[in-house]
Design an enzyme around this catalytic site. Structure first.
Site, PDB file in Angstrom:
ATOM      1  N   HIS A 101      88.268  97.126 -45.843  1.00  0.00           N
ATOM      2  CA  HIS A 101      89.218  96.380 -46.689  1.00  0.00           C
ATOM      3  C   HIS A 101      89.543  97.221 -47.931  1.00  0.00           C
ATOM      4  CE1 HIS A 101      90.909  93.317 -49.304  1.00  0.00           C
ATOM      5  NE2 HIS A 101      91.153  92.623 -48.204  1.00  0.00           N
ATOM      6  N   GLU A 173      97.361  96.094 -43.613  1.00  0.00           N
ATOM      7  CA  GLU A 173      97.373  95.306 -44.842  1.00  0.00           C
ATOM      8  C   GLU A 173      97.684  96.241 -46.011  1.00  0.00           C
ATOM      9  OE1 GLU A 173      94.815  91.602 -45.724  1.00  0.00           O
ATOM     10  OE2 GLU A 173      93.621  93.282 -46.390  1.00  0.00           O
TER      11      GLU A 173
HETATM   12  P1  PGA Z   1      95.872  87.603 -49.476  1.00  0.00           P
HETATM   13  O1  PGA Z   1      94.580  88.496 -49.159  1.00  0.00           O
HETATM   14  O2  PGA Z   1      96.233  86.834 -48.237  1.00  0.00           O
HETATM   15  O3  PGA Z   1      95.415  86.709 -50.602  1.00  0.00           O
HETATM   16  O4  PGA Z   1      96.963  88.546 -49.896  1.00  0.00           O
HETATM   17  C1  PGA Z   1      94.473  89.174 -47.954  1.00  0.00           C
HETATM   18  C2  PGA Z   1      93.237  90.043 -47.989  1.00  0.00           C
HETATM   19  O5  PGA Z   1      92.880  90.571 -49.049  1.00  0.00           O
HETATM   20  O6  PGA Z   1      92.613  90.254 -46.933  1.00  0.00           O
END
Ligand code: PGA
Length: 256
Positions: A101, A173
């Site tokens: 992450h 992401e």
């Molecule tokens: P968010 O977070 O949906 O609040 O943008 C996603 C994440 O950090 O995995």
């Protein structure tokens, strides 16, 4: 330890691969668990990743979900203060683990090499790994998003046996889309699809893996991501803390 015959992303195969994967990343937040006790069954695979301290509580009190964990650094051998191992996670019923992450990469200094080690340890133990990749705002602004993500994929998967790819979920992401980042906004679905298509081309074994999007996913925008065939699910942070919002996102996934 699970055997390779149990490999593959649990349950999805039973659903003819039609089910999507919706992952809640609770980070260090604990919602009111009493509101989750009647959590319904969905067609999509629903994974809840609470903090380590609340894994057992989530497991005992929330029905119809798979248990996921947020990684911490571990070594394959040895016992280290403040760490957790894939074996320990497996023992308490964890099936999924979030690895790489951006908060761990860019706030806690985890390198691609560390991500790679964790990935191998988790996959070797039989867990499903949710590998997060995504470019920073600077990389995007300088037109280097693909290069950036390519390096994360190449280094992160170095030496990972293709037999494990059926237990790999790649979560695209972008760092700039995560709701806790200043000025965050979700990627456009078109941008997310383009990046996911680009990633899928990077490794021929990816045909066995799954690809989801994360970054400011809400009940309002979920459909725009989930109706695109290339996006097989979502990694949800902020909106996963509210059981009603999270259920709406899964209902959207089930309907698309
Ligand atoms: P968010 O977070 O949906 O609040 O943008 C996603 C994440 O950090 O995995």
């Amino acid at each position: 330890m699970q055997t390779l015959t149990e490999a593959g992303i649990p349950k999805l195969q039973d659903k003819g691969n039609s089910g999507k994967i919706i992952v809640a990343n609770w980070k260090m937040n604990i919602p009111d668990i009493s509101r989750w006790e009647k959590f319904p069954k969905f067609n999509s695979e629903v994974v809840i990743c609470p903090p380590f301290s609340h894994l057992e509580i989530a497991k005992e009190n929330i029905p119809n979900i798979s248990l996921g964990a947020q990684d911490s650094f571990w070594e394959e051998e040895g016992a280290y203060t403040g760490e957790v191992s894939p074996e320990l996670l497996d023992e308490i019923g964890v099936k999924y683990v979030i690895i790489g992450h951006s908060e761990r990469r860019y706030k806690m200094g985890e390198t691609d090499e560390i991500v790679n080690k964790k990935l191998k340890a988790a996959l070797g133990e039989g867990l499903v790994a949710i590998l997060c990749v995504g470019e920073t705002k600077d990389a995007r602004d300088f037109g280097q998003a693909e290069e950036f993500v390519n390096a994360q994929i190449e280094n992160g998967l170095q030496g990972v046996s293709p037999e494990y790819f059926s237990r790999l979920i790649v979560a695209y992401e972008p760092v700039w889309s995560i709701s806790t980042e200043p000025g965050a906004e979700a990627a456009t679905p078109e941008y997310a699809v383009d990046m996911i298509r680009f990633i899928k081309e990077l490794n021929s074994s990816f045909e066995h893996s799954r690809f989801i999007y994360g970054g400011s996913v809400t009940p309002e925008n979920a459909e725009s991501f989930l109706k695109k065939g290339d996006i097989e699910g979502a990694l949800v942070g902020g909106a996963s803390l509210d059981v009603d919002k999270f259920k709406k996102i899964i209902e959207t996934a089930d309907g698309n």
